[in-house]
Design a protein around this motif. Structure first.
Motif, short mmCIF file in Angstrom:
data_model
loop_
_atom_site.label_atom_id
_atom_site.label_comp_id
_atom_site.label_asym_id
_atom_site.label_seq_id
_atom_site.Cartn_x
_atom_site.Cartn_y
_atom_site.Cartn_z
N GLN A 113 0.64 -1.34 0.01
CA GLN A 113 -0.17 0.04 0.03
C GLN A 113 0.79 1.30 0.10
O GLN A 113 1.97 1.33 0.82
CB GLN A 113 -0.84 0.04 1.19
N GLY A 114 0.58 2.21 -0.83
CA GLY A 114 1.35 3.55 -0.86
C GLY A 114 2.70 3.39 -1.55
O GLY A 114 2.81 2.64 -2.60
N GLN A 115 3.79 3.82 -0.85
CA GLN A 115 4.90 3.89 -1.49
C GLN A 115 5.64 2.28 -1.07
O GLN A 115 5.19 1.79 -0.17
CB GLN A 115 5.77 4.75 -0.73
N PRO A 116 6.60 1.83 -2.09
CA PRO A 116 7.17 0.76 -1.44
C PRO A 116 8.17 0.99 -0.04
O PRO A 116 8.55 2.12 -0.25
CB PRO A 116 7.96 0.17 -2.78
N SER A 117 8.50 -0.12 0.38
CA SER A 117 9.29 0.11 1.58
C SER A 117 10.67 0.59 1.05
O SER A 117 10.97 0.25 0.07
CB SER A 117 9.35 -1.40 2.22
N PRO A 118 11.36 0.85 2.05
CA PRO A 118 12.65 1.55 1.77
C PRO A 118 13.53 0.25 1.32
O PRO A 118 14.29 0.39 0.47
CB PRO A 118 13.17 2.01 2.94
N THR A 119 13.29 -0.94 1.77
CA THR A 119 14.06 -2.17 1.42
C THR A 119 13.68 -2.36 -0.18
O THR A 119 14.65 -2.81 -1.04
CB THR A 119 13.93 -3.44 2.34
N LEU A 120 12.50 -2.42 -0.30
CA LEU A 120 12.06 -2.65 -2.02
C LEU A 120 12.51 -1.75 -2.87
O LEU A 120 13.14 -1.96 -4.07
CB LEU A 120 10.67 -2.88 -2.17
N ALA A 121 12.41 -0.32 -2.40
CA ALA A 121 13.14 0.83 -3.33
C ALA A 121 14.40 0.60 -3.37
O ALA A 121 15.04 0.93 -4.52
CB ALA A 121 12.63 1.96 -2.68
N ASP A 122 15.22 0.27 -2.39
CA ASP A 122 16.81 0.26 -2.44
C ASP A 122 16.99 -1.11 -3.52
O ASP A 122 18.09 -0.82 -4.22
CB ASP A 122 17.32 -0.17 -1.13
N MET A 123 16.26 -2.17 -3.47
CA MET A 123 16.67 -3.46 -4.20
C MET A 123 16.20 -2.86 -5.63
O MET A 123 17.11 -3.41 -6.64
CB MET A 123 15.94 -4.56 -3.72
N ALA A 124 15.33 -2.09 -5.95
CA ALA A 124 14.83 -1.72 -7.27
C ALA A 124 15.96 -0.87 -7.88
O ALA A 124 16.18 -1.02 -9.09
CB ALA A 124 13.31 -1.00 -7.29
N ARG A 125 16.59 0.06 -6.91
CA ARG A 125 17.62 0.88 -7.48
C ARG A 125 18.83 0.08 -7.82
O ARG A 125 19.78 0.28 -8.76
CB ARG A 125 18.19 1.75 -6.31
N LYS A 126 19.07 -1.15 -7.03
CA LYS A 126 20.44 -1.99 -7.42
C LYS A 126 19.94 -2.67 -8.67
O LYS A 126 21.29 -2.89 -9.41
CB LYS A 126 20.40 -2.82 -6.11
N ILE A 127 18.89 -3.10 -8.81
CA ILE A 127 18.50 -3.69 -10.20
C ILE A 127 18.77 -2.96 -11.30
O ILE A 127 19.43 -3.27 -12.58
CB ILE A 127 17.32 -4.44 -9.91
N THR A 128 18.26 -1.62 -11.25
CA THR A 128 18.24 -0.71 -12.28
C THR A 128 19.75 -0.38 -12.55
O THR A 128 20.05 -0.28 -13.77
CB THR A 128 17.31 0.44 -12.05
N ALA A 129 20.53 -0.19 -11.52
CA ALA A 129 21.90 0.02 -11.82
C ALA A 129 22.62 -1.03 -12.42
O ALA A 129 23.42 -0.60 -13.50
CB ALA A 129 22.44 0.46 -10.23
N ALA A 130 22.25 -2.32 -12.22
CA ALA A 130 22.79 -3.29 -12.82
C ALA A 130 22.51 -3.41 -14.25
O ALA A 130 23.38 -3.63 -15.23
CB ALA A 130 22.58 -4.70 -12.24
N LEU A 131 21.21 -3.04 -14.60
CA LEU A 131 20.85 -2.97 -16.01
C LEU A 131 21.42 -1.97 -16.92
O LEU A 131 21.85 -2.21 -17.81
CB LEU A 131 19.31 -2.78 -16.16
N ASP A 132 21.84 -0.96 -16.10
CA ASP A 132 22.31 0.42 -16.75
C ASP A 132 23.89 0.31 -16.75
O ASP A 132 24.41 1.34 -17.33
CB ASP A 132 21.83 1.74 -16.20
N ALA A 133 24.54 -0.58 -16.20
CA ALA A 133 25.80 -0.78 -16.13
C ALA A 133 26.53 -1.07 -17.45
O ALA A 133 27.91 -0.96 -17.69
CB ALA A 133 26.24 -1.66 -14.70
N SER A 134 25.97 -1.62 -18.39
CA SER A 134 26.42 -2.29 -19.64
C SER A 134 26.89 -0.95 -20.40
O SER A 134 26.43 0.14 -20.34
CB SER A 134 25.54 -3.08 -20.38
#
Length: 134
Positions: A113-134
């Motif tokens: 509900q509402g915003q994702p938890s800080p833990t989920l938001a941080d994991m999403a950032r790590k995943i996005t960074a890995a996608l963009d590291a190429s």
């Protein structure tokens, strides 16, 4: 442009995408890890194009490890490798893969509900960074 993926290439893409959903599920364990995994999985199996054909199946026989850190050690480099592989063969499919994974992690994050938890938001950032590291 014609893309040729061997079995190892397909496994790398599957480990990357399905592993990203697994990382989000682990990060969302305080809420409902099952809902997170379900929403992310639906997004992956809704993909189209070459990526959609490859991601219709989760990787079989993959041992992700016993901790989130061990899972991340496999998945994050696989995300970067997948992007590199697809960019070399067909930049449009690389974009398709990136969008597919982003949709999956967004869908997974929205189970709360509402915003994702800080833990989920941080994991999403790590995943996005890995996608963009190429």
């Amino acid at each position: 442009m014609s893309v040729t993926l061997n079995d190892q290439d397909k496994l790398t893409l599957r480990i990357a995408a399905w592993g990203a959903v697994s990382l989000m599920s682990a990060a969302g364990a305080a809420g409902s890890a099952h809902k997170v995994a379900t929403e992310g999985s639906i997004a992956l199996t809704s993909a189209t194009g070459l990526v959609g054909h490859v991601l219709t199946k989760a990787p079989k026989g993959v041992k992700y490890g016993k901790t989130v850190a061990e899972l991340a050690d496999q998945v994050l480099p696989a995300l970067t490798a997948s992007m590199n592989l697809l960019k070399q063969q067909d930049p449009a499919e690389a974009d398709n893969f990136r969008r597919t994974v982003i949709v999956a992690i967004d869908a997974a994050a929205r189970t709360h509900q509402g915003q994702p938890s800080p833990t989920l938001a941080d994991m999403a950032r790590k995943i996005t960074a890995a996608l963009d590291a190429s």
